[in-house]
Design a protein around this motif. Structure first.
Motif, PDB file in Angstrom:
ATOM      1  N   THR A 187       0.825  -1.206   0.000  1.00 26.38           N
ATOM      2  CA  THR A 187       0.000   0.000   0.000  1.00 26.38           C
ATOM      3  C   THR A 187       0.860   1.258   0.000  1.00 26.38           C
ATOM      4  O   THR A 187       2.058   1.211   0.311  1.00 26.38           O
ATOM      5  CB  THR A 187      -0.906   0.047   1.246  1.00 26.38           C
ATOM      6  N   ILE A 188       0.228   2.370  -0.391  1.00 26.77           N
ATOM      7  CA  ILE A 188       0.864   3.681  -0.249  1.00 26.77           C
ATOM      8  C   ILE A 188      -0.170   4.648   0.314  1.00 26.77           C
ATOM      9  O   ILE A 188      -1.367   4.357   0.328  1.00 26.77           O
ATOM     10  CB  ILE A 188       1.417   4.224  -1.585  1.00 26.77           C
ATOM     11  N   GLY A 193      -4.313  11.336   1.881  1.00 24.85           N
ATOM     12  CA  GLY A 193      -3.861  10.775   3.142  1.00 24.85           C
ATOM     13  C   GLY A 193      -4.449   9.405   3.440  1.00 24.85           C
ATOM     14  O   GLY A 193      -4.294   8.885   4.542  1.00 24.85           O
ATOM     15  N   ASP A 194      -5.109   8.809   2.451  1.00 26.51           N
ATOM     16  CA  ASP A 194      -5.705   7.487   2.643  1.00 26.51           C
ATOM     17  C   ASP A 194      -4.715   6.389   2.284  1.00 26.51           C
ATOM     18  O   ASP A 194      -3.876   6.552   1.382  1.00 26.51           O
ATOM     19  CB  ASP A 194      -6.956   7.333   1.769  1.00 26.51           C
ATOM     20  N   VAL A 195      -4.838   5.268   2.969  1.00 23.86           N
ATOM     21  CA  VAL A 195      -4.026   4.099   2.649  1.00 23.86           C
ATOM     22  C   VAL A 195      -4.697   3.371   1.480  1.00 23.86           C
ATOM     23  O   VAL A 195      -5.845   2.961   1.569  1.00 23.86           O
ATOM     24  CB  VAL A 195      -3.907   3.152   3.869  1.00 23.86           C
ATOM     25  N   VAL A 196      -3.957   3.239   0.373  1.00 28.15           N
ATOM     26  CA  VAL A 196      -4.514   2.637  -0.839  1.00 28.15           C
ATOM     27  C   VAL A 196      -3.632   1.475  -1.283  1.00 28.15           C
ATOM     28  O   VAL A 196      -2.404   1.592  -1.343  1.00 28.15           O
ATOM     29  CB  VAL A 196      -4.599   3.670  -1.988  1.00 28.15           C
ATOM     30  N   GLU A 197      -4.276   0.355  -1.597  1.00 27.50           N
ATOM     31  CA  GLU A 197      -3.526  -0.800  -2.084  1.00 27.50           C
ATOM     32  C   GLU A 197      -3.106  -0.564  -3.539  1.00 27.50           C
ATOM     33  O   GLU A 197      -3.869  -0.062  -4.348  1.00 27.50           O
ATOM     34  CB  GLU A 197      -4.385  -2.067  -2.002  1.00 27.50           C
ATOM     35  N   HIS A 200      -2.445  -3.593 -10.321  1.00 22.80           N
ATOM     36  CA  HIS A 200      -2.015  -3.331 -11.704  1.00 22.80           C
ATOM     37  C   HIS A 200      -2.779  -2.146 -12.274  1.00 22.80           C
ATOM     38  O   HIS A 200      -2.209  -1.286 -12.942  1.00 22.80           O
ATOM     39  CB  HIS A 200      -2.256  -4.568 -12.572  1.00 22.80           C
ATOM     40  N   GLY A 201      -4.088  -2.113 -12.029  1.00 21.16           N
ATOM     41  CA  GLY A 201      -4.921  -1.048 -12.572  1.00 21.16           C
ATOM     42  C   GLY A 201      -4.604   0.320 -12.001  1.00 21.16           C
ATOM     43  O   GLY A 201      -4.599   1.321 -12.716  1.00 21.16           O
ATOM     44  N   LYS A 202      -4.326   0.361 -10.697  1.00 18.33           N
ATOM     45  CA  LYS A 202      -4.069   1.644 -10.046  1.00 18.33           C
ATOM     46  C   LYS A 202      -2.642   2.144 -10.273  1.00 18.33           C
ATOM     47  O   LYS A 202      -2.374   3.338 -10.142  1.00 18.33           O
ATOM     48  CB  LYS A 202      -4.322   1.517  -8.541  1.00 18.33           C
ATOM     49  N   TYR A 203      -1.748   1.232 -10.619  1.00 18.30           N
ATOM     50  CA  TYR A 203      -0.330   1.599 -10.727  1.00 18.30           C
ATOM     51  C   TYR A 203      -0.101   2.728 -11.728  1.00 18.30           C
ATOM     52  O   TYR A 203       0.594   3.696 -11.429  1.00 18.30           O
ATOM     53  CB  TYR A 203       0.501   0.369 -11.103  1.00 18.30           C
ATOM     54  N   ILE A 204      -0.711   2.616 -12.914  1.00 15.58           N
ATOM     55  CA  ILE A 204      -0.477   3.646 -13.928  1.00 15.58           C
ATOM     56  C   ILE A 204      -1.041   4.992 -13.479  1.00 15.58           C
ATOM     57  O   ILE A 204      -0.479   6.048 -13.776  1.00 15.58           O
ATOM     58  CB  ILE A 204      -1.035   3.232 -15.303  1.00 15.58           C
ATOM     59  N   ASN A 205      -2.156   4.968 -12.739  1.00 15.87           N
ATOM     60  CA  ASN A 205      -2.694   6.229 -12.206  1.00 15.87           C
ATOM     61  C   ASN A 205      -1.723   6.867 -11.223  1.00 15.87           C
ATOM     62  O   ASN A 205      -1.546   8.088 -11.202  1.00 15.87           O
ATOM     63  CB  ASN A 205      -4.037   5.976 -11.520  1.00 15.87           C
TER      64      ASN A 205
END
Length: 599
Positions: A187-188, A193-197, A200-205
């Motif tokens: 996660t990042i 300020g939210d913890v987001v996993e 693959h789909g979110k990586y490019i964003n």
């Protein structure tokens, strides 16, 4: 469509849904077709051992084979697309599952056809074509099968290889399971300020985020995960590449590359031309990377700075109706006939526009020979969605023209040519927008978007193609693909392509390990050649007008009636020559020049 809650399908206005009911107004007819294919498949074995009896019987076998596949295709497409409307509907889950059984049954019933056809003496087979006028339709197909005769094994050997295919294709399934199910990227903390996993789909964003800390965190988490699995992935890819080499050797090809290109009758020079021309033009890409560093204002340009847009524009919504108007204006150079067919298609219900609960994500163009060339969208009123519509419309118009002009047997498209029609449309739209944009900032944004299309499609895919060539040649020399060797070779390639301006990091060397296309060998080069061909064709259309449009429409009608290289010549592009790639590189250089002047 302004509310954030995703609607259910019944809440979407009918005018924004595709007219899939035109395929089967009564679903009882779907069952009839399904059962008909099952029965015809059972009966098809009557031709086994008899193809060489007479020209008339061979023609009948060809025609019956086409009939089975034409109906089977329609049955499958309807089931698949109904499921795509809402994947939670169990009725269509069952329809789709039944189709897998149907297609396997049809394939098995016809597996004897090609080996048996090749057992007929060539002189006798060619005599059949002269004797029976109906076989003239299948002459190209027969000659293509004969072309591959030296690489087709005996019935018994082919049967063994067919049975072994479940085992030899395992590496792709293993990687897919590891890459899509087992590997976790952690996660990042996002902008809010939210913890987001990371997925693959979110990586490019994350890579497009203007917050450099987010880009860095996502990049490092992603490749740390692959680093931990690198030996397993290296072993998997090593055996995938070995399988290619062994298969090529068994079928008497001189290399894995030759074996893969043979299905499209493409010479190895086409592949090498691409790599050579792109390599010669890397200095322009390096110049763009230096410009990227300057605009971003960073002391060191890193690989996690490569995807962030260089020009920020305000969020602007584009309604679906506005998008259609922009598409019509952008594609106007293709002429009245093209636009008229396209508009009729839109009115007839080709397009399924908006997202709904359970709907398949992304976008595609799909259909059967007997159906409309449908388009699935998840339109979200962004400029990028306009490009998506134009892209998929290119595919659908290609299908529409082809199905009108070609019989079923030639009614599809090879991968080598399939992306040309969609990319020509994108290129025409981009050039229309650039020509008519008066806002300087928006023009800079569009130029950067266009440059990035070149970078990610032409340069990046060629870099991947070069890596595949390195790995296959190593295995064919008898080397073992170790994790260390592949990481080192990939790191060298990345440095060559991006230039000295990119600072070194410990992670990019693992990027090869996350590319699923590497398990479909020598596939990615087709993106780059298709993009080059489309760039050349769109430039011809804009410069030459009616003659170029006529030739291009003739290409759209050609389907699979000849080899891809020959079909593209109809549109005035010879991909056996390096010229189209050189012309694409010239276009890229002009774009970088203009962008540099504006910024």
């Amino acid at each position: 469509m302004s509310d954030k809650k995703t609607k259910t399908r019944d809440q979407i206005d009918q005018k924004y849904k595709w007219n899939i009911e035109s395929m089967y107004p009564n679903e009882a007819d779907w069952d009839k077709d399904y059962n008909a294919v099952m029965q015809m498949s059972d009966e098809y074995v009557k031709y086994s051992g008899r193809l060489g009896e007479s020209a008339e019987l061979l023609l009948e076998a060809f025609q019956e084979k086409d009939k089975i596949w034409q109906v089977a295709e329609k049955v499958y497409v309807y089931a698949r697309m109904k499921l795509d409307e809402d994947n939670r509907v169990t009725k269509y889950q069952a329809f789709s599952d039944k189709c897998h059984t149907l297609l396997a049954k049809a394939s098995a019933s016809m597996s004897f056809f090609t080996p048996e056809l090749l057992e007929i003496p060539e002189e006798k087979l060619l005599g059949f074509i002269k004797e029976e006028p109906g076989l003239k339709l299948y002459e190209y197909l027969i000659l293509d099968i004969l072309r591959e005769k030296a690489h087709v094994l005996s019935k018994a050997e082919e049967n063994i290889l067919a049975q072994m295919s479940e085992v030899t294709s395992a590496t792709k399934d293993i990687f897919s399971m590891l890459n899509n199910a087992d590997i976790k990227f952690g996660t990042i903390i996002d902008e809010d300020g939210d913890v987001v996993e990371i997925t693959h789909g979110k990586y490019i964003n994350f890579m497009e985020s203007y917050d450099r800390r987010i880009r860095k965190d996502a990049f490092e988490r992603m490749y740390e995960a692959y680093k931990k699995q690198i030996n397993t992935i290296a072993t998997t890819y090593n055996y995938n590449t070995k399988t290619d080499a062994v298969s090529a050797r068994i079928r008497k090809y001189d290399s894995s590359l030759a074996a893969t290109l043979s299905s499209d009758n493409i010479e190895k020079e086409v592949y090498h031309n691409l790599v050579d021309v792109v390599n010669k033009n890397l200095p322009t890409l390096h110049r763009y990377m230096k410009l990227r560093k300057k605009i971003l204002g960073v002391e060191e340009l890193t690989m996690y700075d490569v995807y962030v847009p260089l020009i920020e524009i305000p969020d602007k919504t584009v309604s679906y109706e506005e998008a259609l108007d922009i598409m019509r204006a952008g594609l106007a150079p293709l002429g009245e006939e093209y636009l008229s067919k396209m508009n009729k298609g839109i009115e007839a219900g080709w397009i399924d526009v908006y997202e709904n609960e359970g709907k398949t994500s992304g976008a595609y163009s799909f259909g059967s020979y007997d159906s409309m060339p449908f388009i699935l969208l998840n339109y979200s009123e962004k400029l990028k969605d306009v490009f998506t519509i134009v892209h998929e419309m290119g595919h659908s118009m290609n299908s529409d023209y082809t199905r009108e002009a070609q019989p079923f047997v030639y009614g599809g498209h090879s991968i080598f040519t399939a992306e040309v029609a969609s990319t020509v449309n994108e290129s025409l739209l981009m050039q229309y927008l650039l020509k008519n944009e008066t806002d300087v900032n928006m023009k800079k944004y569009l130029l950067n978007l266009y440059i990035e299309e070149f970078r990610t499609t032409l340069f990046r895919q060629t870099m991947f193609a070069e890596f595949e060539l390195l790995t296959h040649e190593a295995v064919e020399r008898g080397d073992v693909l170790t994790a260390e060797w592949m990481c080192n070779e990939y790191e060298k390639l990345n440095k060559k392509y991006f230039g000295e301006v990119i600072s070194e990091d410990e992670y990019i060397r693992y990027e090869w390990a996350r590319i699923p296309h590497f398990y479909n060998s020598f596939y990615v080069y087709k993106y780059a050649t298709g993009y080059s061909a489309a760039t050349a064709i769109s430039n011809k259309i804009l410069k030459e007008g009616k003659t170029a449009v006529h030739n291009y429409i003739e290409f759209l009608k050609s389907g699979e009636s000849n080899y891809p290289i020959e079909l593209l010549k109809i549109a005035g592009v010879d991909m056996s020559s390096p010229k189209p790639i050189e012309q694409a590189m010239e276009t890229f250089e002009k774009l970088v020049d203009e962008f540099e002047r504006l910024v």
